[in-house]
Design a protein around this motif. Structure first.
Motif, PDB file in Angstrom:
ATOM      1  N   LEU A 193      14.066 -27.005  10.996  1.00 21.23           N
ATOM      2  CA  LEU A 193      13.954 -27.788   9.768  1.00 21.23           C
ATOM      3  C   LEU A 193      15.224 -27.675   8.931  1.00 21.23           C
ATOM      4  O   LEU A 193      15.715 -28.675   8.378  1.00 21.23           O
ATOM      5  N   GLY A 194      15.782 -26.460   8.848  1.00 21.76           N
ATOM      6  CA  GLY A 194      17.020 -26.276   8.091  1.00 21.76           C
ATOM      7  C   GLY A 194      18.180 -27.045   8.696  1.00 21.76           C
ATOM      8  O   GLY A 194      18.985 -27.659   7.969  1.00 21.76           O
ATOM      9  N   ILE A 195      18.280 -27.044  10.025  1.00 21.82           N
ATOM     10  CA  ILE A 195      19.353 -27.797  10.692  1.00 21.82           C
ATOM     11  C   ILE A 195      19.223 -29.287  10.412  1.00 21.82           C
ATOM     12  O   ILE A 195      20.210 -29.979  10.123  1.00 21.82           O
ATOM     13  N   LEU A 196      17.984 -29.804  10.484  1.00 19.34           N
ATOM     14  CA  LEU A 196      17.762 -31.226  10.224  1.00 19.34           C
ATOM     15  C   LEU A 196      18.101 -31.590   8.783  1.00 19.34           C
ATOM     16  O   LEU A 196      18.678 -32.669   8.519  1.00 19.34           O
ATOM     17  N   LEU A 197      17.776 -30.719   7.827  1.00 25.79           N
ATOM     18  CA  LEU A 197      18.094 -30.996   6.415  1.00 25.79           C
ATOM     19  C   LEU A 197      19.602 -31.005   6.194  1.00 25.79           C
ATOM     20  O   LEU A 197      20.129 -31.868   5.472  1.00 25.79           O
ATOM     21  N   ILE A 198      20.288 -30.037   6.819  1.00 29.33           N
ATOM     22  CA  ILE A 198      21.751 -30.016   6.699  1.00 29.33           C
ATOM     23  C   ILE A 198      22.357 -31.255   7.336  1.00 29.33           C
ATOM     24  O   ILE A 198      23.272 -31.888   6.788  1.00 29.33           O
ATOM     25  N   TRP A 199      21.837 -31.628   8.489  1.00 34.79           N
ATOM     26  CA  TRP A 199      22.315 -32.822   9.193  1.00 34.79           C
ATOM     27  C   TRP A 199      22.103 -34.066   8.328  1.00 34.79           C
ATOM     28  O   TRP A 199      23.011 -34.893   8.181  1.00 34.79           O
ATOM     29  N   GLN A 200      20.926 -34.203   7.737  1.00 36.70           N
ATOM     30  CA  GLN A 200      20.638 -35.357   6.885  1.00 36.70           C
ATOM     31  C   GLN A 200      21.541 -35.372   5.661  1.00 36.70           C
ATOM     32  O   GLN A 200      22.050 -36.440   5.265  1.00 36.70           O
ATOM     33  N   SER A 201      21.796 -34.202   5.078  1.00 38.75           N
ATOM     34  CA  SER A 201      22.666 -34.121   3.898  1.00 38.75           C
ATOM     35  C   SER A 201      24.091 -34.527   4.235  1.00 38.75           C
ATOM     36  O   SER A 201      24.745 -35.267   3.478  1.00 38.75           O
ATOM     37  N   VAL A 202      24.587 -34.047   5.384  1.00 36.42           N
ATOM     38  CA  VAL A 202      25.953 -34.399   5.802  1.00 36.42           C
ATOM     39  C   VAL A 202      26.071 -35.905   6.028  1.00 36.42           C
ATOM     40  O   VAL A 202      27.064 -36.539   5.646  1.00 36.42           O
ATOM     41  N   SER A 203      25.046 -36.502   6.624  1.00 35.04           N
ATOM     42  CA  SER A 203      25.078 -37.943   6.886  1.00 35.04           C
ATOM     43  C   SER A 203      25.006 -38.742   5.596  1.00 35.04           C
ATOM     44  O   SER A 203      25.685 -39.773   5.450  1.00 35.04           O
ATOM     45  N   MET A 204      24.211 -38.296   4.643  1.00 34.33           N
ATOM     46  CA  MET A 204      24.057 -39.026   3.380  1.00 34.33           C
ATOM     47  C   MET A 204      25.310 -38.943   2.513  1.00 34.33           C
ATOM     48  O   MET A 204      25.643 -39.893   1.804  1.00 34.33           O
ATOM     49  N   THR A 205      26.002 -37.807   2.567  1.00 31.85           N
ATOM     50  CA  THR A 205      27.215 -37.655   1.759  1.00 31.85           C
ATOM     51  C   THR A 205      28.412 -38.388   2.350  1.00 31.85           C
ATOM     52  O   THR A 205      29.428 -38.558   1.671  1.00 31.85           O
ATOM     53  N   GLY A 206      28.324 -38.813   3.593  1.00 34.95           N
ATOM     54  CA  GLY A 206      29.414 -39.553   4.217  1.00 34.95           C
ATOM     55  C   GLY A 206      30.549 -38.692   4.711  1.00 34.95           C
ATOM     56  O   GLY A 206      31.646 -39.211   4.970  1.00 34.95           O
TER      57      GLY A 206
END
Length: 257
Positions: free
Chosen positions: A18-31
């Motif tokens: 879950l933590g990896i997915l949240l970090i992944w989503q955050s990196v994608s959203m920030t561009g």
């Protein structure tokens, strides 16, 4: 207290993922990384949902190839281990060849199999046999060879023949190694089928991956990767459940501890 600790330990992998997915989503959203290079988990889920019928059709082909190859690989591995255990010259002659075959990567073998067996299901099944054969054969052989010598002497003193010793002593002793090798083999079988499909074929998850790669649909690429991982984990869980019922004495000892 121990039960609570056991539950916490079981939940740790879930929280890590879950933590990896949240970090992944955050990196994608920030561009920080362009979306066409690293699609977000949400984009991957959306791509998976959109292509579910197509993915399931390709997955059925890949699973058929993996199942056929796994059945043949497990059967050959079992027979090879039994012969190597029963006849020492066979073990000394065959064992180095088995080890040598594992030094050749499957990606290097796949083009030759396509050349020899064309683009049908045969080269995929053969590659799955090659990647699933080794862990079964080596695991079983180690299980057969690790039998307690006192137990063998006891069986011989009771006039047990070679087949009875194998069935009542060696095979139960090797079940743990067999299921450990089978967990590896089921995961390798799906990956081996996908690798063979990369290099030629008409359907399957590997063929689907090559098509979406050419169109730069990396969200669909990640969707296939997650699907292959999910299938492998499901197959390993099935093997673990089979081990639970095939080796009742093992979990009885664990419960006593």
């Amino acid at each position: 207290m121990r039960r609570q600790q056991s539950i916490i330990y079981k939940c740790i992998p879930f929280f890590v993922i879950l933590g990896i997915l949240l970090i992944w989503q955050s990196v994608s959203m920030t561009g920080l990384i362009p979306g066409y290079m690293l699609p977000s988990p949400l984009q991957v889920v959306q791509a998976f949902i959109r292509d579910i019928p197509l993915l399931m059709g390709h997955a059925s082909v890949t699973l058929l190839e993996a199942a056929l190859g796994l059945i043949c690989g497990v059967s050959l591995g079992f027979l090879s281990a039994a012969f190597m255990d029963a006849f020492e010259p066979v073990r000394k002659g065959l064992y180095p060849i088995l080890v040598l075959t594992q030094t050749v990567p499957p990606v290097a073998i796949a083009p030759l199999l396509i050349l020899w067996f064309s683009y049908g299901i045969a080269p995929k099944v053969v590659l799955v046999v090659l990647v699933s054969f080794f862990p079964i054969a080596i695991g079983l052989l180690e299980g057969f060879q690790s039998v307690d010598e006192d137990m063998l002497r006891l069986m011989r003193s009771m006039k047990a023949n070679r087949w009875q010793i194998f069935w009542h002593v060696k095979l139960p002793n090797a079940l743990g190694e067999f299921f450990s090798g089978l967990k590896i083999a089921v995961a390798y079988s799906v990956v081996g089928a996908v690798i063979a499909e990369w290099l030629g074929g008409f359907s399957g998850l590997g063929v689907y991956m090559t098509r979406v790669k050419k169109s730069y649909d990396y969200d669909k690429m990640f969707a296939v990767i997650f699907l292959v991982s999910a299938i492998s984990l499901l197959l390993m869980a099935i093997v673990k459940a089979a081990q639970y019922y095939a080796m009742p004495w093992q979990h009885c000892r664990e419960e006593q501890k």
